[in-house]
Write an enzyme that holds these catalytic residues in place. Structure first.
Site: not given
Ligand SMILES: NC(=O)c1ccc[n+]([C@@H]2O[C@H](COP(=O)([O-])OP(=O)(O)OC[C@H]3O[C@@H](n4cnc5c(N)ncnc54)[C@H](O)[C@@H]3O)[C@@H](O)[C@H]2O)c1
Ligand SMILES: [Zn+2]
Length: 377
Positions: A137, A159, A201, A243, A253, A258, A262, A265, A269, A283
């Site tokens: 938990r 999130k 972003e 943020k 949200e 919040r 978006n 987005h 999306h 994305h």
């Molecule tokens: N929780 C939230 O509020 C929130 C907000 C936006 C996006 N997200 C989520 O985030 C995810 C996307 O995140 P992302 O774009 O970071 O994707 P990711 O985690 O897949 O990273 C992108 C790529 O970069 C590589 N990588 C990361 N850091 C690196 C570094 N320093 N050197 C070399 N390679 C590196 C990773 O291995 C991967 O191949 C999605 O699943 C999305 O839903 C969450």
């Molecule tokens: Zn986004």
């Protein structure tokens, strides 16, 4: 607005009462991570009891030997750390990976004083964060985002979650970390396309909140693309500041604030749904296209003039981001938008710009407006 204070120049606080935490933005200071983690833990209910940690990362980062110095930094403050490696990419946001991490924690006898460190992009952050939220938990969690997207967006705000076969991010929780440690140096190895996707972003924050931040991006596009540590610190600090400000006022949200995060987005999306999440757009690229389309929608409502959109297009193109997505099936896009989480009473709600620095949540676009905009994609 989000200029660093002179007493703690690299530090920002996400003000959430008892769940408040610090974001620290540094360049090349991995050894300082240990004391940062220790301070964050000591401020929490766990006090000084933490002796063990599990660092969750993906295999791209493990192959680059990125986890080792973080492990050493934790050891330097008396926290024995091990590293768990998940496959890179979106499919790792799955119950199967959650279960694997539960197994590893259980096998090591982890308890509520075991720290979980999410070291990686948004995938690792969302996955490890979900595990932290649910194992016993709630484990103490520290985010160490390494992609630009994770540094400016997903690591802040609490999130966490995984995907379900029917929809992305369908299963999750709000679970705030104890701290967020951001080192611009980790971006040195980030692939170019990932870096640019993160910039979408960043541009979004300028449009939704602060015109001077947008101008800063326009004036410093070259040094930002060259990944100058000073420029990156400003970009990340500004983004996280905006943020954090939004999250502090609408953590779960429940209001409309919040949702302003978006901007771009609703259409992004839809593009991702229709083109496929492993499809042609990252994305951030879909967000760039979505912001331009939604800005054109604001023009149609008479909220802004075309020079605002043109300014946005110039900045995005300067960052090497796409601003169009031709050839997608319009009925499918509309269907995807009809299922947007922001919708109310059957109406699609958009976050649209009033000017650069101000957006508003609205359901005023009619079907013909939406149709016209989708035709220009
Ligand atoms: N929780 C939230 O509020 C929130 C907000 C936006 C996006 N997200 C989520 O985030 C995810 C996307 O995140 P992302 O774009 O970071 O994707 P990711 O985690 O897949 O990273 C992108 C790529 O970069 C590589 N990588 C990361 N850091 C690196 C570094 N320093 N050197 C070399 N390679 C590196 C990773 O291995 C991967 O191949 C999605 O699943 C999305 O839903 C969450
Ligand atoms: Zn986004």
């Amino acid at each position: 607005l989000f200029e660093p204070s002179s007493s703690a120049p690299n530090r920002l606080t996400v003000e959430l009462g008892p769940r408040s935490y610090e974001i620290e933005v540094v360049s090349g200071l991995v050894r300082e991570f240990g004391p940062f983690a220790r301070r964050a833990l000591e401020r929490s209910w766990t006090g000084s009891s933490c002796r063990r940690a599990l660092i969750v990362t993906d295999s791209n980062l493990a192959d680059l030997s990125i986890p080792a110095p973080y492990q050493a930094a934790l050891e330097s403050v008396g926290i024995a750390a091990e590293t768990a490696v998940v496959p890179p990419g979106e499919p790792s946001k799955s119950l199967a990976q959650v279960e694997r991490l539960y197994d590893q924690l259980a096998a090591r006898g982890a308890d509520r004083h075991t720290l979980l460190v999410a070291l990686g992009g948004g995938v690792v952050g969302d996955l490890a964060g979900f595990v932290a939220a649910t194992f016993t938990r709630g484990l103490p969690l520290i985010m160490v985002p390494t992609s630009l997207l994770a540094q400016v967006d997903s690591s802040v705000g609490g999130k966490v979650g995984i995907n379900h076969r029917s929809a992305k991010n369908l299963i999750g929780a709000f679970y705030q970390p104890l701290g967020v440690w951001i080192d611009t140096e980790s971006l040195v190895t980030l692939p170019d396309r990932e870096f640019r996707a993160g910039l979408a972003e960043v541009v979004k924050y300028g449009v939704i909140a602060i015109e001077p931040f947008f101008s800063f991006l326009e004036q410093n596009a070259g040094t930002i693309l060259a990944r100058s540590p000073q420029a990156l610190e400003k970009v990340i600090f500004g983004s996280c500041g905006i943020k954090a400000h939004v999250v502090a006022r609408d953590e779960r949200e429940e209001g409309d604030l919040r949702a302003t995060l978006n901007f771009g987005h609703t259409i992004a999306h839809a593009i991702e749904t229709v083109a496929g999440y492993d499809g042609p757009f990252r994305h951030g690229e879909a967000v760039a296209i979505g912001m331009v389309a939604e800005s054109r929608l604001a023009e149609r409502l008479g909220w802004i003039t075309s020079d605002v959109t043109d300014r946005l297009v110039r900045l995005l193109e300067g960052f090497g981001l796409p601003v169009k997505a031709p050839g997608l099936d319009l009925p499918s896009l509309k269907h995807a938008m009809s299922r947007d989480k922001k919708n109310r009473l059957g109406k699609i709600r958009f976050v649209l710009p009033r000017w650069i620095g101000q957006v508003e949540l609205t359901d005023s676009p009619g079907e013909d407006d939406v149709q016209a905009i989708l035709e220009t994609l």
